[in-house]
Design a protein around this motif. Structure first.
Motif, PDB file in Angstrom:
ATOM      1  N   ASP A  74       0.876  -1.173   0.000  1.00 10.90           N
ATOM      2  CA  ASP A  74       0.000   0.000   0.000  1.00 10.90           C
ATOM      3  C   ASP A  74       0.914   1.223   0.000  1.00 10.90           C
ATOM      4  OD1 ASP A  74      -1.639   2.127   0.551  1.00 10.90           O
ATOM      5  OD2 ASP A  74      -2.737   1.135   2.160  1.00 10.90           O
ATOM      6  N   SER A  76       0.447   4.360   0.306  1.00 11.53           N
ATOM      7  CA  SER A  76       0.153   5.537   1.110  1.00 11.53           C
ATOM      8  C   SER A  76       1.304   5.795   2.071  1.00 11.53           C
ATOM      9  CB  SER A  76      -1.150   5.351   1.899  1.00 11.53           C
ATOM     10  OG  SER A  76      -1.016   4.322   2.852  1.00 11.53           O
ATOM     11  N   ARG A  79       1.132   4.549   5.819  1.00 12.30           N
ATOM     12  CA  ARG A  79       1.145   3.083   5.904  1.00 12.30           C
ATOM     13  C   ARG A  79       2.553   2.555   5.641  1.00 12.30           C
ATOM     14  NH1 ARG A  79      -2.852  -0.833   4.675  1.00 12.30           N
ATOM     15  NH2 ARG A  79      -1.975  -2.901   5.068  1.00 12.30           N
ATOM     16  N   ASP A  82       5.003   3.344   8.633  1.00 14.04           N
ATOM     17  CA  ASP A  82       4.763   2.484   9.796  1.00 14.04           C
ATOM     18  C   ASP A  82       5.244   1.065   9.544  1.00 14.04           C
ATOM     19  OD1 ASP A  82       3.640   4.617  11.103  1.00 14.04           O
ATOM     20  OD2 ASP A  82       1.562   4.031  10.727  1.00 14.04           O
ATOM     21  N   GLU A  83       4.966   0.544   8.349  1.00 12.65           N
ATOM     22  CA  GLU A  83       5.359  -0.832   8.036  1.00 12.65           C
ATOM     23  C   GLU A  83       6.877  -0.962   7.965  1.00 12.65           C
ATOM     24  OE1 GLU A  83       4.482  -4.369   4.722  1.00 12.65           O
ATOM     25  OE2 GLU A  83       3.665  -2.347   4.424  1.00 12.65           O
TER      26      GLU A  83
END
Length: 294
Positions: A74, A76, A79, A82-83
């Motif tokens: 993803d 974005s 996202r 954070d990942e």
């Protein structure tokens, strides 16, 4: 150096017929070369450039030597950040590599990836270290994972022409942190420089020799720590004079030079707080060299 890819490999990786892939090669959409037997072969950076420019998705990324599930991130910003941070703290190199590869293939500038994902994650890791949430070994592991990911990125960035302008860089004696310098090397390579990273913890004396001998158009220095301020300023300004005499643009960055008081006492051509700033400045140097020849 990654082995050249066959049209069949690339076609299967992006889910098209081999005949379509060969046709794109013949139309000049993807550069290729031929083996001694006359077979087409494609280099990975050229394939990545094609994917970035056309928006083709990956069906079987492993055929290109990319991590499984590449192309499924993803994109974005929140996202991804954070990942990547979670994977970095865990030491999950495969996930970190997949995220960076995804962003690059999706057309994101490498400088932006470095700023918004890698550097942002390291600031967070540093904050967690200060708060005792991350131990020293975890921070060091995160450094090693990031360096390995950046080495893998190098195989995805096109190699500049042999006669391209040269950019060199390093970290200074007493400064072992190489992530920023490694990012700088790749960002400058993406904008068109033939880059040469000299490594870490180099004394000023050998940097003088490097500039005099190689005459690079640009020299970058990432400074994360300074042992002796007065000695640093004296040696730095002497190095600047060598760069100026050799018509080399001296570019600086790093957290130790975020202090404006220290920066006000040294001479340089450009201070880059972010990699996107370095990419922009590097592009102006490339354009000048192309226009004037020096």
């Amino acid at each position: 150096m990654q082995q050249p890819l066959s049209p069949k490999q690339v076609a299967q990786a992006i889910g098209v017929s081999e005949s379509s892939l060969k046709r794109w090669c013949d139309q000049g959409l993807i550069p290729f070369h031929r083996t001694a037997g006359g077979h087409r072969r494609l280099d990975m950076p050229d394939v990545v450039a094609f994917l970035r420019s056309t928006g083709h998705s990956l069906v079987r990324p492993e055929l290109l030597g990319l991590p499984p599930a590449t192309g499924q991130t993803d994109i974005s910003a929140a996202r991804v950040q954070d990942e990547f941070l979670a994977a970095l703290v865990k030491g999950d190199e495969e996930v970190c590599s997949r995220i960076v590869s995804d962003l690059l293939i999706a057309g994101q500038e490498l400088a932006s990836i470095c700023d918004r994902v890698i550097a942002a994650a390291f600031r967070d890791v540093g904050d967690r270290w200060d708060c005792g949430e991350v131990d020293i070994w975890e921070e060091r592991r995160a450094c090693e994972v990031s360096l390995q990911v950046l080495r893998e990125v190098r195989s995805l960035v096109p190699v500049p022409e042999f006669d391209a302008a040269i950019a060199m860089g390093a970290t200074l004696d007493g400064d072992p942190y190489t992530i920023c310098s490694t990012m700088a090397e790749l960002v400058l390579r993406e904008v068109g420089f033939r880059t040469s990273a000299l490594g870490s913890q180099l004394p000023f004396a050998t940097l003088h020799q490097a500039v005099r001998k190689a005459r690079p158009a640009l020299f970058w220095l990432s400074v994360s720590s300074i042992r002796d301020i007065e000695a640093f300023i004296f040696e730095w300004n002497s190095f600047f004079e060598t760069c100026r005499a050799c018509e080399t643009a001296l570019v600086v960055g790093g957290r130790a030079l975020a202090d404006e008081e220290v920066r006000s006492r040294i001479r340089y051509c450009c201070y880059c707080d972010k990699m996107i700033d370095l990419a922009k400045y590097g592009s102006t140097i490339i354009e000048r060299v192309r226009r004037t020849g020096h």
